[in-house]
Design an enzyme around this catalytic site. Structure first.
Site: not given
Length: 428
Positions: A276, A293, A295
C-alpha cells in the site's frame, strides 16, 4: 496578517475551480504539511520555499516567501531582483523555456534570491500537474462509472500532487496505522528535528524536509523513539540507510523512469514500505497514476459500491488487494489512481459538508436573525392583532382570549341557576 494585505501581495495564475480545488486537494491525505492559516488561505513548503495559496472561481493566487538562509550581505544585483519581484516584474536571466529537469532543479536545489514569475508558475504547474485537463477526465470517468457521476459534482478539482520522492517516502512511512492529524504531527516533528529552517511567519518557523543523509545519521532512531515515533523510528532510519547505499536521492528519482511494476518492487525493498505504501509513493511522487493504494477505507468503498462479493472478506489479503486494484484499472484506465482518489476524498468524513452544498443551494434562501444569530426561513411575517385595553384578544384570533371566554361561561351558568331558583319560588 489581514486577508486584504495577503491578497495585495499575491500573484495569480488563471485556473478554474473545476480544474483545482485547494481545500480538497491539500487536505485529502496526500501531503501532510499544508496548513490553513486563514479561512481559504493555505501555507506549505514546496522545495525550499514556503508558499501561501488561495483561489477564486477563475484564478489561483500565490505568494512565495523566500528562505532566510543567509545572513551575509546580498549583492546589488540580488537586491534589484528582489525589488523587481515585489513589483511583479520579471527581471531574471533564467526565463528561457523550462523543461522538466529544470523544474525539478528549481524545486530541489537551494538557491539564493527570488526566481522569476515564469519559474514560480512552472513550479506550481508541475506540483499540481496542471498539464492534465481535469474537467475532461471527470467527464470520461463519469461516462464509464455511474457511481463516479453521482459523487463527482460535489468534489470537482481533486488533483494528484507531484511530490518530492524523499518527503513522500518518509511521510508515508509515518502513516503506518495512523490518521491524517497524527501523521501531520509526526512529519512536522521530523522537519523540526532534522530539517533546515527556512523562514518565520506569524510566529511559526517553517523547515525544509530533511535530507536522506540527515535521516541516516547516528542516533536518529533513538531520538525519534524518544519523540513518539514508536516502531516507525527504526523504519525511517533503516530506509534512509538503504536509500543512501543505493545512491541517495538520485536513486529515488531514477525510479520514475522504471515501469510501474518494477518501480513498485524497488520501493518495497525499503524497511516499512509494503504494497500500500509503495502504491502511495508510485501514485504521488513517481508519476505512476495507475497505482491504486488499497487500505481499509478503499476496501470498504470497493465492497459497498463495486465488488459486493468482497463483503464477506474479513481482511485485505493479497488476492483481495489485487482484485480491487485491477477492477479500478479496468474501469478507469491509465489514470485509475487519480479517479480512485476522487472517490476516496468524497468518502472522507471531513468533507461530509461538501456533499450537501448542492442540495442546500436548491432550497429557498435562509436569513439570519441579527439578535439571536439563529437561521430562520425566508417567509412573509405573520400579521398579529393588536391588543387593546378594553378588549383582550389572542395573538392568533380576533375574538376574546380563552380566559375571558371561561369567565363569560361561568357568569352565564350562574344566571341560569338564578333563573331556575326564581321559577321554583314562584311555583311555591
Amino acid at each position: 496578517m489581514k486577508t486584504v494585505q495577503l491578497i495585495q501581495k499575491m500573484l495569480s495564475i488563471p485556473c478554474m475551480a473545476t480544474e483545482l480545488r485547494l481545500d480538497i486537494t491539500l487536505q485529502c491525505g496526500q501531503s501532510f504539511r499544508w496548513k490553513e492559516v486563514q479561512p481559504g488561505f493555505w501555507r506549505g513548503v514546496i522545495g525550499h520555499r514556503v508558499w501561501t495559496l488561495t483561489q477564486d472561481d477563475t484564478n489561483v493566487l500565490y505568494q512565495v516567501h523566500e528562505p532566510q538562509l543567509s545572513t551575509t550581505k546580498k549583492s546589488t544585483k540580488m537586491e534589484q531582483d528582489e525589488q523587481h519581484q515585489k513589483n511583479g516584474m520579471v527581471m531574471n536571466d533564467r526565463t528561457a523555456s523550462l523543461k522538466m529537469d529544470d523544474v525539478r532543479h528549481l524545486r530541489t536545489v537551494k538557491q539564493e534570491g527570488p526566481l522569476s514569475n515564469e519559474e514560480y508558475t512552472a513550479i506550481l504547474n508541475d506540483y499540481f500537474q496542471m498539464h492534465i485537463p481535469l474537467e475532461e477526465r471527470y467527464h470520461d470517468w463519469s461516462k464509464v462509472d455511474h457511481n463516479f457521476s453521482i459523487v463527482s459534482p460535489q468534489f470537482p478539482g481533486v488533483r494528484m500532487l507531484k511530490q518530492d520522492p524523499v518527503e513522500n517516502v518518509f511521510s508515508f512511512i509515518c502513516s503506518s496505522n495512523n490518521n491524517i492529524v497524527r501523521i501531520s504531527q509526526l512529519v512536522e516533528k521530523l522537519c523540526r528535528l532534522y530539517g533546515t529552517p527556512l523562514i518565520e511567519l506569524d510566529n511559526f518557523t517553517w523547515y525544509a524536509f530533511p535530507s536522506v543523509t540527515a535521516l541516516c545519521g547516528e542516533g536518529v532512531e533513538q531520538t525519534l523513539r524518544e519523540q513518539g515515533f514508536g516502531y516507525r523510528a527504526k523504519f525511517i532510519h533503516q530506509s534512509a540507510k538503504i536509500i543512501e547505499a543505493n545512491g541517495g536521492e538520485e536513486w529515488l528519482y531514477s525510479l520514475r523512469d522504471l515501469p510501474y511494476p518494477q518501480c513498485h518492487e524497488q520501493l518495497t525493498t525499503l524497511t516499512g514500505v509494503g504494497a500500500k505504501v509503495a502504491d502511495c509513493i508510485c501514485l504521488m511522487s513517481m508519476g505512476h497514476l495507475e497505482a491504486i493504494p488499497v487500505d481499509t477505507h478503499v476496501f470498504q468503498i470497493a465492497a459497498r459500491d463495486y465488488l459486493p462479493e468482497l463483503q464477506s472478506a474479513k481482511t485485505v489479503t493479497d488476492r483481495v488487494y489485487q482484485k480491487i486494484a485491477e477492477h479500478f484499472r479496468s474501469l478507469f484506465g491509465e489514470l485509475a489512481g487519480w479517479a480512485h482518489s476522487v472517490l476516496f476524498s468524497a468518502d472522507l468524513k471531513k468533507f461530509e459538508a461538501l456533499k450537501g452544498e448542492e442540495r442546500k443551494s436548491s432550497k429557498s434562501p435562509v436569513k439570519q436573525c441579527k439578535a439571536t444569530g439563529k437561521k430562520k426561513d425566508h417567509k412573509e411575517p405573520v400579521k398579529r392583532q393588536k391588543i387593546t385595553k378594553t378588549t383582550k384578544t389572542s395573538a392568533h384570533t380576533k375574538g376574546p382570549c380563552p380566559s375571558q371566554q371561561k369567565k363569560k361561561q361561568k357568569v352565564e351558568e350562574r344566571n341560569k341557576d338564578g333563573d331556575k331558583n326564581c321559577r321554583k319560588k314562584t311555583l311555591k
